[in-house]
Design a protein around this motif. Sequence first.
Motif, PDB file in Angstrom:
ATOM      1  N   MET A   1     -13.433 -29.531  31.686  1.00 27.36           N
ATOM      2  CA  MET A   1     -14.346 -30.318  32.490  1.00 27.36           C
ATOM      3  C   MET A   1     -15.506 -29.502  33.016  1.00 27.36           C
ATOM      4  SD  MET A   1     -12.230 -32.826  34.919  1.00 27.36           S
ATOM      5  CE  MET A   1     -11.843 -34.433  34.337  1.00 27.36           C
ATOM      6  N   SER A   2     -15.378 -28.197  32.965  1.00 31.62           N
ATOM      7  CA  SER A   2     -16.433 -27.375  33.544  1.00 31.62           C
ATOM      8  C   SER A   2     -17.757 -27.613  32.819  1.00 31.62           C
ATOM      9  CB  SER A   2     -16.066 -25.891  33.492  1.00 31.62           C
ATOM     10  OG  SER A   2     -15.906 -25.466  32.169  1.00 31.62           O
ATOM     11  N   GLY A   3     -18.820 -27.630  33.627  1.00 32.63           N
ATOM     12  CA  GLY A   3     -20.151 -27.798  33.082  1.00 32.63           C
ATOM     13  C   GLY A   3     -20.577 -29.227  32.831  1.00 32.63           C
ATOM     14  N   LEU A   4     -19.682 -30.173  33.008  1.00 36.69           N
ATOM     15  CA  LEU A   4     -20.048 -31.577  32.849  1.00 36.69           C
ATOM     16  C   LEU A   4     -20.680 -32.069  34.145  1.00 36.69           C
ATOM     17  CD1 LEU A   4     -16.825 -32.884  31.070  1.00 36.69           C
ATOM     18  CD2 LEU A   4     -19.049 -32.476  30.031  1.00 36.69           C
ATOM     19  N   PRO A   5     -21.493 -33.112  34.093  1.00 34.46           N
ATOM     20  CA  PRO A   5     -22.096 -33.637  35.320  1.00 34.46           C
ATOM     21  C   PRO A   5     -21.021 -34.083  36.317  1.00 34.46           C
ATOM     22  CG  PRO A   5     -23.174 -34.557  33.388  1.00 34.46           C
ATOM     23  CD  PRO A   5     -21.969 -33.815  32.895  1.00 34.46           C
ATOM     24  N   ALA A   6     -21.251 -33.786  37.587  1.00 34.57           N
ATOM     25  CA  ALA A   6     -20.275 -34.106  38.634  1.00 34.57           C
ATOM     26  C   ALA A   6     -19.930 -35.591  38.647  1.00 34.57           C
ATOM     27  CB  ALA A   6     -20.798 -33.657  39.992  1.00 34.57           C
ATOM     28  N   GLN A   7     -20.912 -36.455  38.470  1.00 34.83           N
ATOM     29  CA  GLN A   7     -20.640 -37.894  38.491  1.00 34.83           C
ATOM     30  C   GLN A   7     -19.706 -38.301  37.350  1.00 34.83           C
ATOM     31  OE1 GLN A   7     -21.378 -40.100  40.944  1.00 34.83           O
ATOM     32  NE2 GLN A   7     -19.993 -41.399  39.786  1.00 34.83           N
ATOM     33  N   TYR A   8     -19.878 -37.713  36.206  1.00 35.09           N
ATOM     34  CA  TYR A   8     -19.009 -37.977  35.059  1.00 35.09           C
ATOM     35  C   TYR A   8     -17.569 -37.578  35.390  1.00 35.09           C
ATOM     36  CZ  TYR A   8     -17.029 -37.668  30.353  1.00 35.09           C
ATOM     37  OH  TYR A   8     -16.235 -37.819  29.248  1.00 35.09           O
ATOM     38  N   ILE A   9     -17.405 -36.382  35.963  1.00 33.73           N
ATOM     39  CA  ILE A   9     -16.076 -35.899  36.323  1.00 33.73           C
ATOM     40  C   ILE A   9     -15.450 -36.805  37.373  1.00 33.73           C
ATOM     41  CG2 ILE A   9     -14.808 -33.987  37.377  1.00 33.73           C
ATOM     42  CD1 ILE A   9     -16.986 -32.112  36.155  1.00 33.73           C
ATOM     43  N   ALA A  10     -16.219 -37.175  38.391  1.00 32.79           N
ATOM     44  CA  ALA A  10     -15.699 -38.034  39.459  1.00 32.79           C
ATOM     45  C   ALA A  10     -15.249 -39.383  38.916  1.00 32.79           C
ATOM     46  CB  ALA A  10     -16.760 -38.221  40.541  1.00 32.79           C
ATOM     47  N   THR A  11     -16.028 -39.948  38.026  1.00 36.83           N
ATOM     48  CA  THR A  11     -15.663 -41.240  37.442  1.00 36.83           C
ATOM     49  C   THR A  11     -14.374 -41.133  36.653  1.00 36.83           C
ATOM     50  OG1 THR A  11     -17.971 -41.924  37.336  1.00 36.83           O
ATOM     51  CG2 THR A  11     -16.439 -43.084  35.890  1.00 36.83           C
ATOM     52  N   ARG A  12     -14.244 -40.088  35.860  1.00 34.23           N
ATOM     53  CA  ARG A  12     -13.024 -39.919  35.057  1.00 34.23           C
ATOM     54  C   ARG A  12     -11.797 -39.706  35.934  1.00 34.23           C
ATOM     55  NH1 ARG A  12     -16.469 -41.694  32.991  1.00 34.23           N
ATOM     56  NH2 ARG A  12     -17.194 -41.596  30.882  1.00 34.23           N
ATOM     57  N   LEU A  13     -11.937 -38.901  36.995  1.00 35.36           N
ATOM     58  CA  LEU A  13     -10.804 -38.684  37.899  1.00 35.36           C
ATOM     59  C   LEU A  13     -10.397 -39.987  38.598  1.00 35.36           C
ATOM     60  CD1 LEU A  13     -11.707 -35.231  39.486  1.00 35.36           C
ATOM     61  CD2 LEU A  13      -9.800 -35.743  37.944  1.00 35.36           C
ATOM     62  N   ALA A  14     -11.379 -40.777  39.006  1.00 34.79           N
ATOM     63  CA  ALA A  14     -11.074 -42.064  39.644  1.00 34.79           C
ATOM     64  C   ALA A  14     -10.369 -42.998  38.668  1.00 34.79           C
ATOM     65  CB  ALA A  14     -12.353 -42.710  40.181  1.00 34.79           C
ATOM     66  N   LEU A  15     -10.781 -42.989  37.415  1.00 32.84           N
ATOM     67  CA  LEU A  15     -10.108 -43.815  36.405  1.00 32.84           C
ATOM     68  C   LEU A  15      -8.674 -43.352  36.156  1.00 32.84           C
ATOM     69  CD1 LEU A  15     -13.017 -44.309  33.858  1.00 32.84           C
ATOM     70  CD2 LEU A  15     -11.966 -46.069  35.291  1.00 32.84           C
ATOM     71  N   LYS A  40     -12.585 -38.174  48.789  1.00 30.66           N
ATOM     72  CA  LYS A  40     -13.155 -36.891  49.197  1.00 30.66           C
ATOM     73  C   LYS A  40     -12.666 -35.766  48.277  1.00 30.66           C
ATOM     74  CE  LYS A  40     -13.773 -34.055  53.305  1.00 30.66           C
ATOM     75  NZ  LYS A  40     -13.494 -33.910  54.733  1.00 30.66           N
ATOM     76  N   ASP A  41     -11.386 -35.804  47.909  1.00 34.37           N
ATOM     77  CA  ASP A  41     -10.845 -34.806  46.969  1.00 34.37           C
ATOM     78  C   ASP A  41     -11.569 -34.878  45.630  1.00 34.37           C
ATOM     79  OD1 ASP A  41      -8.862 -34.035  48.833  1.00 34.37           O
ATOM     80  OD2 ASP A  41      -7.402 -35.447  47.986  1.00 34.37           O
ATOM     81  N   ILE A  42     -11.755 -36.091  45.139  1.00 32.42           N
ATOM     82  CA  ILE A  42     -12.418 -36.279  43.847  1.00 32.42           C
ATOM     83  C   ILE A  42     -13.845 -35.759  43.892  1.00 32.42           C
ATOM     84  CG2 ILE A  42     -13.351 -38.056  42.283  1.00 32.42           C
ATOM     85  CD1 ILE A  42     -10.697 -39.564  42.676  1.00 32.42           C
ATOM     86  N   ALA A  43     -14.548 -36.046  44.989  1.00 28.72           N
ATOM     87  CA  ALA A  43     -15.927 -35.568  45.130  1.00 28.72           C
ATOM     88  C   ALA A  43     -15.973 -34.038  45.144  1.00 28.72           C
ATOM     89  CB  ALA A  43     -16.566 -36.137  46.390  1.00 28.72           C
ATOM     90  N   ALA A  44     -15.028 -33.421  45.856  1.00 28.67           N
ATOM     91  CA  ALA A  44     -14.996 -31.956  45.932  1.00 28.67           C
ATOM     92  C   ALA A  44     -14.680 -31.341  44.572  1.00 28.67           C
ATOM     93  CB  ALA A  44     -13.980 -31.512  46.980  1.00 28.67           C
ATOM     94  N   LEU A  45     -13.698 -31.891  43.881  1.00 29.88           N
ATOM     95  CA  LEU A  45     -13.347 -31.369  42.557  1.00 29.88           C
ATOM     96  C   LEU A  45     -14.504 -31.532  41.576  1.00 29.88           C
ATOM     97  CD1 LEU A  45      -9.704 -32.708  42.324  1.00 29.88           C
ATOM     98  CD2 LEU A  45     -10.391 -30.297  42.263  1.00 29.88           C
ATOM     99  N   ALA A  46     -15.136 -32.700  41.609  1.00 36.19           N
ATOM    100  CA  ALA A  46     -16.255 -32.960  40.701  1.00 36.19           C
ATOM    101  C   ALA A  46     -17.407 -31.997  40.971  1.00 36.19           C
ATOM    102  CB  ALA A  46     -16.719 -34.401  40.841  1.00 36.19           C
ATOM    103  N   TYR A  48     -17.206 -28.979  42.347  1.00 35.85           N
ATOM    104  CA  TYR A  48     -16.789 -27.640  41.952  1.00 35.85           C
ATOM    105  C   TYR A  48     -16.871 -27.461  40.436  1.00 35.85           C
ATOM    106  CZ  TYR A  48     -13.847 -23.625  40.976  1.00 35.85           C
ATOM    107  OH  TYR A  48     -13.375 -22.436  40.489  1.00 35.85           O
ATOM    108  N   PHE A  49     -16.213 -28.345  39.687  1.00 36.15           N
ATOM    109  CA  PHE A  49     -16.188 -28.194  38.239  1.00 36.15           C
ATOM    110  C   PHE A  49     -17.551 -28.442  37.609  1.00 36.15           C
ATOM    111  CE2 PHE A  49     -11.584 -28.608  38.867  1.00 36.15           C
ATOM    112  CZ  PHE A  49     -11.176 -27.497  38.147  1.00 36.15           C
TER     113      PHE A  49
END
Length: 61
Positions: A1-15, A40-46, A48-49
Amino acid sequence: MSGLPAQYIATRLALFRAQRRGGTRFAHLMHNAAKNLSDKDIAALASYFGQIPRPAATAMP
């Protein structure tokens, strides 16, 4: 997941948290890992990654 846009990561984690994302036979691992994440956890992880640079592609010998 590293280097991907934060919004993309957040959406995938929420799904994954909602068990609406799959794709592989290992999806259940992400469902389990994400089930207790707060927004909040998802936002922080997104965030960071999303800041970690993508690994450079390695040349094949």
